[in-house]
Design a protein around this motif. Structure first.
Motif, short mmCIF file in Angstrom:
data_model
loop_
_atom_site.label_atom_id
_atom_site.label_comp_id
_atom_site.label_asym_id
_atom_site.label_seq_id
_atom_site.Cartn_x
_atom_site.Cartn_y
_atom_site.Cartn_z
N SER A 2 0.86 -1.20 0.00
CA SER A 2 0.00 0.00 0.00
C SER A 2 0.88 1.23 0.00
CB SER A 2 -0.88 -0.02 1.25
OG SER A 2 -1.08 1.30 1.74
N SER A 3 0.70 2.10 -1.00
CA SER A 3 1.61 3.25 -1.08
C SER A 3 1.29 4.28 -0.01
CB SER A 3 1.66 3.84 -2.47
OG SER A 3 0.41 3.95 -3.02
N ALA A 4 0.03 4.39 0.41
CA ALA A 4 -0.29 5.33 1.49
C ALA A 4 0.36 4.85 2.80
CB ALA A 4 -1.80 5.48 1.65
N GLN A 61 -9.38 -5.46 4.83
CA GLN A 61 -9.77 -4.08 5.15
C GLN A 61 -11.29 -3.92 5.24
OE1 GLN A 61 -8.78 -5.21 2.29
NE2 GLN A 61 -9.28 -3.94 0.54
N ARG A 116 -9.79 -0.33 -4.81
CA ARG A 116 -11.26 -0.41 -4.92
C ARG A 116 -11.74 0.15 -6.26
NH1 ARG A 116 -13.87 4.42 -1.33
NH2 ARG A 116 -12.47 6.03 -2.07
N1 LIG Z 1 -6.38 9.00 1.36
C1 LIG Z 1 -6.00 7.82 2.07
C2 LIG Z 1 -5.92 6.69 1.11
C3 LIG Z 1 -5.67 5.37 1.78
C4 LIG Z 1 -5.78 4.27 0.77
O1 LIG Z 1 -6.24 4.47 -0.36
N2 LIG Z 1 -5.32 3.10 1.15
C5 LIG Z 1 -5.40 2.01 0.23
C6 LIG Z 1 -4.07 1.30 0.10
S1 LIG Z 1 -2.85 2.36 -0.61
C7 LIG Z 1 -6.41 1.02 0.74
O2 LIG Z 1 -6.50 0.75 1.92
N3 LIG Z 1 -7.21 0.48 -0.18
C8 LIG Z 1 -8.17 -0.50 0.16
C9 LIG Z 1 -9.15 -0.70 -0.95
O3 LIG Z 1 -9.06 -0.02 -1.99
O4 LIG Z 1 -10.02 -1.55 -0.76
C10 LIG Z 1 -4.64 8.03 2.75
O5 LIG Z 1 -3.85 8.83 2.26
O6 LIG Z 1 -4.39 7.40 3.79
#
Ligand SMILES: N[C@@H](CCC(=O)N[C@@H](CS)C(=O)NCC(=O)O)C(=O)O
Length: 205
Positions: free
Chosen positions: A11-13, A40, A108
Protein backbone atom coordinates in the motif's frame (compact mmCIF):
# COMPACT_ATOMS: atom_id res chain seq x y z
CA UNK A 1 4.38 6.56 23.37
CA UNK A 2 3.08 3.26 21.93
CA UNK A 3 2.61 3.43 18.17
CA UNK A 4 0.90 0.68 16.15
CA UNK A 5 0.72 0.98 12.37
CA UNK A 6 -1.97 -0.97 10.51
CA UNK A 7 -0.60 -1.32 7.02
CA UNK A 8 -0.05 -3.48 3.94
CA UNK A 9 3.41 -3.83 2.50
CA UNK A 10 2.42 -2.75 -1.02
CA UNK A 11 0.00 0.00 0.00
CA UNK A 12 1.61 3.25 -1.08
CA UNK A 13 -0.29 5.33 1.49
CA UNK A 14 1.09 2.97 4.18
CA UNK A 15 4.57 3.18 2.64
CA UNK A 16 4.41 6.99 3.10
CA UNK A 17 3.71 6.60 6.81
CA UNK A 18 6.45 3.97 7.24
CA UNK A 19 8.93 6.40 5.65
CA UNK A 20 7.82 9.23 7.96
CA UNK A 21 8.00 7.04 11.08
CA UNK A 22 11.49 5.83 10.10
CA UNK A 23 12.75 9.33 9.30
CA UNK A 24 11.55 10.49 12.71
CA UNK A 25 13.24 7.50 14.33
CA UNK A 26 9.97 6.51 16.00
CA UNK A 27 9.51 3.04 17.46
CA UNK A 28 6.40 1.30 16.17
CA UNK A 29 4.79 -2.09 15.74
CA UNK A 30 3.14 -3.14 12.49
CA UNK A 31 -0.16 -4.95 12.15
CA UNK A 32 -0.48 -6.15 8.53
CA UNK A 33 -3.94 -5.91 6.92
CA UNK A 34 -4.00 -8.07 3.77
CA UNK A 35 -5.75 -5.94 1.14
CA UNK A 36 -5.71 -8.68 -1.51
CA UNK A 37 -7.60 -10.95 0.87
CA UNK A 38 -10.04 -8.11 1.63
CA UNK A 39 -9.19 -7.86 5.33
CA UNK A 40 -9.77 -4.08 5.15
CA UNK A 41 -13.47 -4.87 4.67
CA UNK A 42 -13.71 -7.18 7.69
CA UNK A 43 -16.20 -6.01 10.26
CA UNK A 44 -13.51 -6.02 12.91
CA UNK A 45 -11.30 -3.64 10.89
CA UNK A 46 -14.15 -1.36 9.78
CA UNK A 47 -15.15 -1.06 13.41
CA UNK A 48 -11.82 0.66 14.08
CA UNK A 49 -11.51 2.42 10.69
CA UNK A 50 -14.91 2.94 9.06
CA UNK A 51 -13.25 3.90 5.75
CA UNK A 52 -11.74 0.43 5.40
CA UNK A 53 -8.34 1.83 4.42
CA UNK A 54 -4.79 1.40 5.51
CA UNK A 55 -2.78 3.09 6.90
CA UNK A 56 -4.15 3.67 10.36
CA UNK A 57 -1.90 4.63 13.25
CA UNK A 58 -2.80 3.94 16.86
CA UNK A 59 -0.99 6.33 19.19
CA UNK A 60 -1.50 5.49 22.83
CA UNK A 61 -4.92 4.12 21.84
CA UNK A 62 -5.99 7.14 19.73
CA UNK A 63 -6.76 6.16 16.13
CA UNK A 64 -5.36 8.33 13.36
CA UNK A 65 -6.33 7.86 9.71
CA UNK A 66 -5.34 9.44 6.36
CA UNK A 67 -1.62 9.24 5.62
CA UNK A 68 -1.08 12.99 5.23
CA UNK A 69 -2.89 13.75 8.47
CA UNK A 70 -0.87 11.05 10.23
CA UNK A 71 2.39 12.50 8.87
CA UNK A 72 1.37 16.04 9.91
CA UNK A 73 0.67 14.69 13.39
CA UNK A 74 4.04 12.88 13.50
CA UNK A 75 5.75 16.06 12.40
CA UNK A 76 4.22 17.91 15.33
CA UNK A 77 5.27 15.15 17.77
CA UNK A 78 8.84 14.63 16.58
CA UNK A 79 10.75 17.77 15.62
CA UNK A 80 13.52 16.28 13.46
CA UNK A 81 13.70 16.19 10.54
CA UNK A 82 10.99 18.78 9.78
CA UNK A 83 8.83 17.39 6.99
CA UNK A 84 7.06 20.73 6.31
CA UNK A 85 3.47 19.49 5.83
CA UNK A 86 2.23 23.06 6.40
CA UNK A 87 4.41 24.61 3.67
CA UNK A 88 2.00 25.37 0.79
CA UNK A 89 4.52 24.37 -1.91
CA UNK A 90 5.43 21.10 -0.21
CA UNK A 91 1.78 20.30 0.44
CA UNK A 92 0.81 21.11 -3.15
CA UNK A 93 3.46 18.70 -4.47
CA UNK A 94 2.34 16.03 -2.02
CA UNK A 95 -1.33 16.47 -2.92
CA UNK A 96 -0.59 16.25 -6.63
CA UNK A 97 0.23 12.64 -5.81
CA UNK A 98 -1.93 11.87 -2.78
CA UNK A 99 -5.12 13.61 -3.91
CA UNK A 100 -4.88 13.54 -7.70
CA UNK A 101 -2.93 10.45 -8.84
CA UNK A 102 -3.29 7.88 -6.09
CA UNK A 103 -7.08 7.84 -5.46
CA UNK A 104 -8.07 7.02 -9.05
CA UNK A 105 -5.63 4.08 -9.06
CA UNK A 106 -6.70 2.68 -5.71
CA UNK A 107 -7.53 -1.01 -5.40
CA UNK A 108 -11.26 -0.41 -4.92
CA UNK A 109 -11.37 1.72 -8.10
CA UNK A 110 -9.53 -0.94 -10.13
CA UNK A 111 -11.90 -3.58 -8.75
CA UNK A 112 -14.87 -1.44 -9.75
CA UNK A 113 -13.51 -1.04 -13.28
CA UNK A 114 -13.16 -4.83 -13.48
CA UNK A 115 -16.74 -5.23 -12.31
CA UNK A 116 -17.88 -2.89 -15.06
CA UNK A 117 -16.27 -5.21 -17.61
CA UNK A 118 -13.04 -3.27 -18.21
CA UNK A 119 -10.35 -5.85 -19.02
CA UNK A 120 -6.87 -6.09 -17.48
CA UNK A 121 -5.08 -4.40 -20.41
CA UNK A 122 -7.46 -1.43 -20.31
CA UNK A 123 -7.18 -1.22 -16.50
CA UNK A 124 -3.37 -1.13 -16.80
CA UNK A 125 -3.70 1.61 -19.42
CA UNK A 126 -5.93 3.56 -17.02
CA UNK A 127 -3.36 3.19 -14.25
CA UNK A 128 -0.45 4.37 -16.39
CA UNK A 129 -2.46 7.23 -17.85
CA UNK A 130 -3.10 8.87 -14.46
CA UNK A 131 0.50 8.43 -13.38
CA UNK A 132 1.81 10.00 -16.60
CA UNK A 133 -0.61 12.91 -16.43
CA UNK A 134 0.10 13.54 -12.74
CA UNK A 135 3.87 13.15 -13.08
CA UNK A 136 3.98 15.60 -16.03
CA UNK A 137 2.29 18.23 -13.85
CA UNK A 138 4.44 17.35 -10.83
CA UNK A 139 7.65 17.62 -12.86
CA UNK A 140 6.67 21.12 -14.05
CA UNK A 141 5.57 22.21 -10.55
CA UNK A 142 8.64 20.83 -8.79
CA UNK A 143 11.50 21.57 -11.21
CA UNK A 144 11.98 25.30 -10.41
CA UNK A 145 12.26 24.75 -6.64
CA UNK A 146 13.90 21.34 -6.58
CA UNK A 147 17.33 20.73 -5.12
CA UNK A 148 18.67 17.48 -3.89
CA UNK A 149 15.06 16.62 -3.09
CA UNK A 150 11.73 17.64 -4.56
CA UNK A 151 11.35 20.89 -2.58
CA UNK A 152 14.93 21.91 -1.84
CA UNK A 153 17.87 20.19 -0.22
CA UNK A 154 16.05 18.51 2.65
CA UNK A 155 13.64 15.64 2.48
CA UNK A 156 9.98 16.68 2.92
CA UNK A 157 6.46 15.33 2.77
CA UNK A 158 6.65 15.76 -1.03
CA UNK A 159 9.47 13.16 -1.27
CA UNK A 160 7.59 10.91 1.14
CA UNK A 161 4.69 10.85 -1.33
CA UNK A 162 6.96 10.60 -4.38
CA UNK A 163 8.92 7.47 -3.41
CA UNK A 164 5.89 5.11 -3.16
CA UNK A 165 4.30 6.57 -6.29
CA UNK A 166 7.53 5.93 -8.23
CA UNK A 167 7.48 2.37 -6.90
CA UNK A 168 3.98 1.96 -8.33
CA UNK A 169 5.03 3.55 -11.62
CA UNK A 170 7.91 1.08 -11.99
CA UNK A 171 5.66 -1.88 -11.16
CA UNK A 172 3.45 -0.79 -14.06
CA UNK A 173 6.46 -0.14 -16.32
CA UNK A 174 5.77 3.57 -16.83
CA UNK A 175 8.59 5.24 -18.80
CA UNK A 176 10.11 7.69 -16.30
CA UNK A 177 12.50 9.43 -18.70
CA UNK A 178 10.20 12.50 -19.18
CA UNK A 179 10.46 13.27 -15.42
CA UNK A 180 14.17 13.88 -14.63
CA UNK A 181 13.47 15.99 -11.52
CA UNK A 182 11.27 13.27 -10.05
CA UNK A 183 13.79 10.53 -10.87
CA UNK A 184 16.64 12.50 -9.29
CA UNK A 185 14.73 13.40 -6.11
CA UNK A 186 13.50 9.84 -5.71
CA UNK A 187 16.95 8.33 -6.05
CA UNK A 188 18.32 10.76 -3.42
CA UNK A 189 15.45 9.96 -1.05
CA UNK A 190 15.56 6.20 -1.66
CA UNK A 191 19.26 6.18 -0.73
CA UNK A 192 18.48 7.39 2.81
CA UNK A 193 18.54 4.42 5.21
CA UNK A 194 15.19 5.23 6.92
CA UNK A 195 13.51 5.52 3.52
CA UNK A 196 15.10 2.31 2.23
CA UNK A 197 13.93 0.46 5.36
CA UNK A 198 10.30 1.31 4.51
CA UNK A 199 10.45 -0.30 1.03
CA UNK A 200 7.79 -2.98 0.42
CA UNK A 201 10.47 -5.62 -0.22
CA UNK A 202 11.97 -4.90 3.21
CA UNK A 203 8.67 -5.35 5.05
CA UNK A 204 6.98 -7.98 2.87
CA UNK A 205 5.40 -10.88 4.80
N1 LIG B 1 -6.38 9.00 1.36
C1 LIG B 1 -6.00 7.82 2.07
C2 LIG B 1 -5.92 6.69 1.11
C3 LIG B 1 -5.67 5.37 1.78
C4 LIG B 1 -5.78 4.27 0.77
O1 LIG B 1 -6.24 4.47 -0.36
N2 LIG B 1 -5.32 3.10 1.15
C5 LIG B 1 -5.40 2.01 0.23
C6 LIG B 1 -4.07 1.30 0.10
S1 LIG B 1 -2.85 2.36 -0.61
C7 LIG B 1 -6.41 1.02 0.74
O2 LIG B 1 -6.50 0.75 1.92
N3 LIG B 1 -7.21 0.48 -0.18
C8 LIG B 1 -8.17 -0.50 0.16
C9 LIG B 1 -9.15 -0.70 -0.95
O3 LIG B 1 -9.06 -0.02 -1.99
O4 LIG B 1 -10.02 -1.55 -0.76
C10 LIG B 1 -4.64 8.03 2.75
O5 LIG B 1 -3.85 8.83 2.26
O6 LIG B 1 -4.39 7.40 3.79
Amino acid sequence: MKLILYDYYRSSASYRVRIALNLKGADYERVPVNLLEGEQQDESFRAINPQGFVPMLEADGARLTQSLAIIAWLDAQFAEPPLRPGDPHVLALALTIAADIHPVNNLRVLKRLAKLGIDQAARDDWYRHWIREGFAALEALAAPGAGRFLAGDRVTLADICLVPQMYNARRFEVDLSPYPTLVRAESEAAALAPVAAAHPDRVAP
